[in-house]
Design a protein around this motif. Structure first.
Motif, PDB file in Angstrom:
ATOM      1  N   ASP A 297    -138.289  35.676  95.488  1.00 22.19           N
ATOM      2  CA  ASP A 297    -137.291  35.068  96.367  1.00 22.19           C
ATOM      3  C   ASP A 297    -136.851  33.811  95.610  1.00 22.19           C
ATOM      4  N   ALA A 298    -135.814  33.970  94.780  1.00 17.96           N
ATOM      5  CA  ALA A 298    -135.564  33.025  93.694  1.00 17.96           C
ATOM      6  C   ALA A 298    -134.818  31.755  94.058  1.00 17.96           C
ATOM      7  N   ASP A 299    -134.108  31.732  95.159  1.00 19.17           N
ATOM      8  CA  ASP A 299    -133.414  30.503  95.519  1.00 19.17           C
ATOM      9  C   ASP A 299    -134.447  29.391  95.701  1.00 19.17           C
TER      10      ASP A 299
ATOM     11  N   CYS B  32    -136.985  28.595  93.912  1.00 19.46           N
ATOM     12  CA  CYS B  32    -138.359  28.934  93.530  1.00 19.46           C
ATOM     13  C   CYS B  32    -138.731  28.154  92.265  1.00 19.46           C
TER      14      CYS B  32
ATOM     15  N   LYS C 150    -140.468  30.430  88.646  1.00 22.68           N
ATOM     16  CA  LYS C 150    -139.872  31.618  88.022  1.00 22.68           C
ATOM     17  C   LYS C 150    -140.368  31.803  86.582  1.00 22.68           C
TER      18      LYS C 150
ATOM     19  N   ALA D  44    -131.527  36.490  94.555  1.00 23.64           N
ATOM     20  CA  ALA D  44    -130.954  35.223  95.014  1.00 23.64           C
ATOM     21  C   ALA D  44    -129.595  35.457  95.654  1.00 23.64           C
ATOM     22  N   ASN D  45    -129.143  34.456  96.431  1.00 24.80           N
ATOM     23  CA  ASN D  45    -127.828  34.519  97.054  1.00 24.80           C
ATOM     24  C   ASN D  45    -126.709  34.123  96.100  1.00 24.80           C
TER      25      ASN D  45
ATOM     26  N   LEU E 200    -128.064  33.400  89.100  1.00 24.28           N
ATOM     27  CA  LEU E 200    -129.095  32.623  88.406  1.00 24.28           C
ATOM     28  C   LEU E 200    -129.240  33.159  86.999  1.00 24.28           C
TER      29      LEU E 200
ATOM     30  N   ARG F 138    -132.011  40.803  87.479  1.00 27.88           N
ATOM     31  CA  ARG F 138    -131.397  39.811  88.379  1.00 27.88           C
ATOM     32  C   ARG F 138    -130.659  40.565  89.468  1.00 27.88           C
TER      33      ARG F 138
ATOM     34  N   THR G 175    -128.199  39.660  92.603  1.00 30.19           N
ATOM     35  CA  THR G 175    -127.438  38.672  93.360  1.00 30.19           C
ATOM     36  C   THR G 175    -126.900  39.372  94.597  1.00 30.19           C
TER      37      THR G 175
ATOM     38  N   ALA H 293    -130.912  37.856 100.786  1.00 30.38           N
ATOM     39  CA  ALA H 293    -131.939  38.035  99.752  1.00 30.38           C
ATOM     40  C   ALA H 293    -133.256  38.477 100.394  1.00 30.38           C
TER      41      ALA H 293
ATOM     42  N   THR I  30    -142.675  33.997  97.506  1.00 28.65           N
ATOM     43  CA  THR I  30    -141.760  33.350  98.443  1.00 28.65           C
ATOM     44  C   THR I  30    -142.449  32.214  99.185  1.00 28.65           C
TER      45      THR I  30
END
Length: 162
Positions: free
Chosen positions: A13-15, A17, A20, A38-39, A42, A52, A54, A62, A78
């Motif tokens: 859950d990369a937003d 994070c 990474k 991510a939203n 990235l 990736r 998006t 996400a 997350t």
């Protein structure tokens, strides 16, 4: 060659994070496929085992993408407690960026605390956010991720890369 139980996949859950790079390093060492979700766009390393994703749409897009795809043998990274709950119910291992694993035994209390803090913030009683991310958190995360991978390998799951 994949294991009889299937490959281990890591969903990030990369937003926002902070771990990474650690995920990439550990997953590369173990031969795991990583989905960085991510939203917004990235940058991720250009490796065939890092994907990736998006997702357009609402704030929870996400989370929905991850929750709809995980199952036993997946590891989810997350800090989002409702997402952790959904992933645990699907059978995935879930680890917070500070190294705290979410479990069936701990998720109820985490959800209750989250809801209580949300109510207190709405009433103006509590403020602020999480404490700053530290090197100790990073080390705890690396240890928790390695333990989760070893546990899944012992259960018959394997590498996702050839």
């Amino acid at each position: 060659m994949t294991s009889p139980a299937g490959p281990i996949a890591v969903y990030v859950d990369a937003d926002a994070c902070p771990v990474k790079d650690e995920v990439y390093r550990v997953a590369g060492r173990h031969g795991l496929h990583v989905f960085v979700v991510a939203n917004s766009f990235l940058n991720v390393p250009r490796e065939p085992w890092i994907e990736r994703v998006t997702v357009p749409g609402n704030f929870d897009a996400a989370d929905d993408w991850i929750a709809e795809r995980v199952s036993r043998g997946a590891i989810v990274i997350t800090a989002d407690i409702p997402l952790a709950d959904r992933c645990l119910k699907a059978g995935a291992e879930v680890i917070g960026p500070t190294g705290k694993p979410f479990t069936e035994a701990s998720i109820g209390m985490a959800l209750a605390t989250r809801d209580m803090m949300e109510d207190l913030r709405a009433m103006g009683v509590a403020g602020g956010g999480p404490k700053p991310f530290s090197q100790k958190d990073r080390s705890a995360f690396l240890q928790a991720l390695d333990l989760a991978i070893q546990r899944l390998k012992r259960a018959g799951f394997g590498a996702g890369q050839p």
